[in-house]
Design an enzyme around this catalytic site. Structure first.
Site, mmCIF file in Angstrom:
data_model
loop_
_atom_site.group_PDB
_atom_site.id
_atom_site.type_symbol
_atom_site.label_atom_id
_atom_site.label_comp_id
_atom_site.label_asym_id
_atom_site.label_seq_id
_atom_site.Cartn_x
_atom_site.Cartn_y
_atom_site.Cartn_z
ATOM 1 N N HIS A 131 0.810 -1.222 0.000
ATOM 2 C CA HIS A 131 0.000 0.000 0.000
ATOM 3 C C HIS A 131 0.845 1.275 0.000
ATOM 4 O O HIS A 131 0.302 2.372 -0.193
ATOM 5 C CB HIS A 131 -0.933 0.036 1.209
ATOM 6 C CG HIS A 131 -1.995 -1.023 1.197
ATOM 7 N ND1 HIS A 131 -2.887 -1.165 0.157
ATOM 8 C CD2 HIS A 131 -2.313 -1.988 2.100
ATOM 9 C CE1 HIS A 131 -3.697 -2.178 0.416
ATOM 10 N NE2 HIS A 131 -3.368 -2.702 1.572
ATOM 11 N N ASP A 160 -2.831 -10.535 -2.361
ATOM 12 C CA ASP A 160 -3.348 -10.117 -1.064
ATOM 13 C C ASP A 160 -4.847 -9.817 -1.211
ATOM 14 O O ASP A 160 -5.320 -9.527 -2.319
ATOM 15 C CB ASP A 160 -2.593 -8.864 -0.630
ATOM 16 C CG ASP A 160 -2.933 -8.383 0.766
ATOM 17 O OD1 ASP A 160 -2.186 -8.728 1.697
ATOM 18 O OD2 ASP A 160 -3.937 -7.653 0.923
ATOM 19 N N HIS A 202 -6.370 -7.210 -0.267
ATOM 20 C CA HIS A 202 -6.530 -5.803 -0.642
ATOM 21 C C HIS A 202 -5.624 -5.462 -1.826
ATOM 22 O O HIS A 202 -4.501 -5.957 -1.925
ATOM 23 C CB HIS A 202 -6.187 -4.898 0.538
ATOM 24 C CG HIS A 202 -6.996 -5.179 1.765
ATOM 25 N ND1 HIS A 202 -6.538 -5.981 2.790
ATOM 26 C CD2 HIS A 202 -8.238 -4.771 2.125
ATOM 27 C CE1 HIS A 202 -7.458 -6.060 3.728
ATOM 28 N NE2 HIS A 202 -8.497 -5.346 3.353
#
Length: 334
Positions: free
Chosen positions: A154, A190, A192
């Site tokens: 992220h 993943d 996300h």
């Protein structure tokens, strides 16, 4: 299979995060890394590659912020961990602001990623693990693993978020390019979407990014990871997203991963980096897929069958009691 971890990765330990409008216990705890290591053997200490490969991906001002933010926070009379409360919107003015509150918003994307006095140290050594795994593969190993905690996908070039500070997959990909690998592929599995990785390589044609993840219409990070996002400029077509609905089981996930792997095979990279998140697990407390522990070996076997030299970096996974088993299952597929 060589695996890399450093105990300094445990130092980052916020007590709480702001999630869904309330302060809750921090999910990305040191116990996650302890769970990784408990199931694995012959774990090696990483080599220290210094800051240079990190700065090939991340903005120098951002890295300086990671190193100094907590001390500046304390100097401003604040208590606890650094957490932003005001963010510049799209079209932001990147002014030369110095107040720590402004910087906390300038260099972050959310309020769920507190920065402690130890965050830089832990993220730094997490990244050294990814780079050491890359070293092993460049030296001839078919696969090697960076046990990365905190995770990284992220984190963008100049922002933290989603529990991530340095993007280990991106740093390893750039280091591979600098080592002479002409084309690198990243497969992100993943729960996300890895918005930071996508951002970093969005307009580049030498690094392919393919992600299988929860539909951002319903799940974090919301603003990235939709199926129509395919890169731009030289990178057009080198980004490929497969958003899936909540409740997804192995069959649908495996089919989407197969499409990503087909695209990677057509890209013909010299190296594959896998961002592996075990938060796709049916029992994960902050996610909503239904992958079972034994399914991870199947997914990994499909990846291994592509036959590319592979660096694995760990991302999410918050069902701590099952995390070691899930990672061990995945690695068994290689």
């Amino acid at each position: 299979m060589r695996l890399f971890f450093d105990p300094r990765q445990l130092a980052h330990a916020p007590t709480q995060e702001l999630h869904n409008g309330a302060f809750v216990p921090y999910a990305e705890t040191p116990a996650r890394a302890e769970a990784f290591c408990a199931q694995l053997h012959a774990i090696e200490s990483p080599t220290d590659h210094q800051d240079t490969p990190i700065l090939r991906v991340h903005d120098a001002g951002y890295i300086e912020y990671l190193k100094t933010a907590h001390a500046r926070w304390v100097a401003a009379g604040r208590q606890g961990d650094v957490l932003g409360y005001v963010w510049p919107v799209v079209g932001r003015r990147n002014l030369n602001l110095t107040r720590i509150d402004a910087l906390a918003g300038r260099y972050s994307m959310d309020s769920s990623t507190p920065l402690t006095a130890d965050s830089w140290t832990s993220a730094y050594w997490s990244t050294q693990c990814a780079l050491s795994a890359l070293d092993a593969v460049l030296a001839g190993d078919s696969v090697a693993v960076g046990l990365c905690r905190p995770p990284g996908h992220h984190a963008g070039a100049d922002y933290l978020g989603g529990y991530c500070f340095i993007n280990q997959a991106a740093v390893a990909a750039q280091a591979a390019r600098d080592a002479g690998i002409e084309r690198v592929a990243i497969l992100d599995i993943d729960y996300h979407h890895g918005n930071g990785t996508q951002d970093i390589f969005w307009d580049r044609g030498d690094v392919f990014y393919g992600s299988v993840h929860a539909d951002p219409a319903t799940d974090f990070p919301f603003y990235w990871g939709h199926a129509d996002e395919r890169g731009e400029g030289e990178g057009e077509g080198a980004t490929l997203n497969f958003p899936l609905p909540q409740g997804t089981t192995l069959t649908a996930f495996r089919a989407a991963q197969a499409k990503a792997l087909d695209a990677i095979a057509r890209f013909a990279p010299g190296l594959l980096i896998v961002s592996f998140g075990a938060d796709t697990f049916a029992g994960d407390p902050i996610a909503n897929f239904a992958i079972q522990t034994h399914d991870y070996a199947i997914l990994a076997s499909d990846i291994a069958a592509v036959g590319l030299p592979t660096v694995i970096v760990t991302e999410g996974g918050y069902a701590v009691d099952a995390l070691g088993d899930n990672l061990a299952s995945f690695l068994s597929g290689f």
